[in-house]
Design an enzyme around this catalytic site. Structure first.
Site, PDB file in Angstrom:
ATOM      1  N   VAL A  19      55.174 120.912  36.059  1.00 36.23           N
ATOM      2  CA  VAL A  19      54.159 121.115  37.076  1.00 36.23           C
ATOM      3  C   VAL A  19      54.810 121.624  38.361  1.00 36.23           C
ATOM      4  O   VAL A  19      55.836 121.104  38.808  1.00 36.23           O
ATOM      5  CB  VAL A  19      53.383 119.808  37.344  1.00 36.23           C
ATOM      6  CG1 VAL A  19      52.426 119.966  38.517  1.00 36.23           C
ATOM      7  CG2 VAL A  19      52.616 119.396  36.091  1.00 36.23           C
ATOM      8  N   CYS A 115      52.329 113.795  29.148  1.00 36.44           N
ATOM      9  CA  CYS A 115      52.354 113.527  30.592  1.00 36.44           C
ATOM     10  C   CYS A 115      51.830 112.122  30.883  1.00 36.44           C
ATOM     11  O   CYS A 115      50.694 111.786  30.528  1.00 36.44           O
ATOM     12  CB  CYS A 115      51.512 114.558  31.332  1.00 36.44           C
ATOM     13  SG  CYS A 115      51.495 114.292  33.121  1.00 36.44           S
TER      14      CYS A 115
END
Length: 490
Positions: A19, A115
């Protein structure tokens, strides 16, 4: 469906999805240094479904653009055969819709199932999927059957080796091309040791390629360590995250490049592909790490634009040269587009150079309302608007057809609504019909509305039912559907 020229996941060195890090400049830099495959940062299915695919002729990229004009995903021909698009999804049909949207521009599709962050798990995505094997199976099976590109997924390990192996075997049966395994449990963080034994057990239990991930802290300090981590996990390939974030030349066989050179190479890509300065700044800060307190680090931290970042790294000349090239290219393309528009223009379309400025009209009154009113009065069919968006600058142009005649403005506008109002103005002015501007004086639509308000007050005084018949309401709603038109700058 048959997979066309599938991406091979054996014996590869791969940039992990990260990210805020895995944007186009970092992916291209990793490829330059020797990465075989690069994953983009996780992008959420719902956000992607709001995007339009736009060919950016200036940058020579394909952009997926949100309604607010923010570029959510940008890619280019250089990486098309080696970039894997990772998405966050908890719904098979949404995942398939996104995959179909991007599959012609990427080499593969990946579902994030590892995640552990709350923003992902609270929406039942990421590591939350690990506790729902049925949903995992549904999403992956739908993708494998529905698209032509390879499908992969990235998971974390479960509390027990047996449960992890059983889950991976079930995943293998969906027909995916490979599975990436981050060798930590969802509650573990980078400082916890990576469980190479679990990745190895998975590698030995399935026939599809297993991609080992999570070795940056314990294993991968330089290029030679990549093979060490691969042998320790018996994996087919290795996926690198933080070690590549700190210095993407970790993929380079010949060894690390000086950090200064790496950062300048990164900045060149950031400028070349118009990367947002906040993202560029974030990635450079990850590379500088302990050098953030140096003079250069402080300049970077203070930078508020791409130009200031270039100044901090003594690259002002490069910035000015590159932006000048882009401006010249944009001007050239605009001229070419205008020439093509002129050549292809329908000679039967009546044109004027006009724009709609809401400040010139009374509140809640628009040219479209006046045109609709005129068509009803003259017993013509209601106006038909056809609006197109120009890929180069994402501006809009609308053509309105009234009584079999077409009208449009030669000026392109920022929104569909503004373009339609401009087309209505051209039509009204051609016909010599009032368009409702304040300078025209008496406004019959405003008077009509006032009479309606007075009738409502009289009805209320007499205690009558204020509800209007539905056929009367429909006219009012249709006429006022364009009340909230954005103001054009003077």
């Amino acid at each position: 469906m048959t997979v066309n020229t599938p991406l091979c996941f054996r014996g590869k060195k791969i940039l992990a999805p990260m990210v805020r890090v895995g944007t186009l400049p970092m992916r291209l830099l990793a490829l330059d240094y020797g990465a075989d495959i690069v994953y983009c940062e996780e992008l959420i299915d719902i956000k992607m479904l709001q995007c339009k695919r736009v060919i950016n002729e200036v940058l020579e990229t394909v952009d997926f653009v949100a309604p607010n004009d923010r570029v959510v995903f940008r890619t280019c021909e250089r990486e098309r055969e080696r970039v894997v698009f990772q998405m966050g999804s908890a719904d098979a049909e949404r995942a398939l819709a996104v995959a179909k949207l991007v599959e012609s521009d990427v080499a593969g599709i990946d579902i994030n199932m590892g995640c552990p962050k709350e923003y992902s798990t609270k929406a039942s995505m990421g590591a939350a999927l690990l506790s729902d094997p049925d949903k995992i199976e549904s999403i992956l099976t739908t993708l494998v059957k529905g698209i032509c590109k390879p499908v992969t997924c990235k998971i974390r390990i479960l509390p027990s080796v047996e449960d992890t192996v059983n889950l991976v075997k079930r995943i293998e049966k969906t027909g995916i091309a490979a599975i990436a395994v981050h060798g930590r449990k969802k509650e573990e963080r980078p400082q916890h040791p990576v469980h190479c034994d679990v990745i190895k057990a998975i590698s030995e239990a399935v026939s599809i390629p297993v991609i080992a991930n999570g070795g940056s802290h314990d294993f991968i300090k330089e290029y030679a360590d990549i093979e060490t981590f691969q042998k320790a996990t018996a994996a087919s390939s290795v996926m690198i995250a933080r070690a590549a974030m700190w210095n993407p030349s970790v993929f380079r066989k010949e060894g690390f490049c000086p950090l200064k050179d790496v950062m300048q190479d990164y900045i060149k890509y950031a400028v070349r592909y118009d990367n947002h300065y906040t993202n560029t700044k974030y990635c450079l800060c990850q590379m500088l790490r302990e050098q953030l307190e140096t003079t250069q680090g402080k300049k970077l931290h203070a930078a508020q634009s791409t130009q200031e970042i270039c100044e901090a790294f003594e690259m002002s000349d490069f910035y000015e040269e590159t932006t000048a090239i882009f401006e010249a290219k944009k001007t050239s393309l605009e001229t070419k587009t205008q020439d093509e528009d002129d050549q292809m223009e329908d000679p039967d379309v009546i044109k004027m150079a006009v724009r709609f400025d809401k400040r010139e009209y009374p509140p809640q009154i628009t040219p479209k309302m006046y045109l609709l009113e005129w068509c009803r009065k003259e017993k013509h069919p209601q106006p038909v608007y056809e609006t197109v968006q120009r890929p180069l600058d994402r501006l809009f142009c609308s053509v309105v057809t009234v009584a079999e005649q077409k009208y449009r403005s030669t000026l392109w506008d920022k929104s569909k609504k503004l373009a339609e109002q401009a087309a209505a103005i051209v039509c009204l002015r051609t016909l010599g019909v009032p368009e409702g501007k304040l300078c025209e004086g008496e406004n019959h639509l405003m008077n009509k509305r006032k009479r309606g308000d007075q009738e409502c007050l009289i009805s209320r005084d007499h205690g009558e039912d204020l509800a209007e018949p539905s056929h009367k309401k429909a006219n009012f709603i249709e006429e006022t559907s364009d009340m909230n038109v954005p103001k054009m700058p003077r």
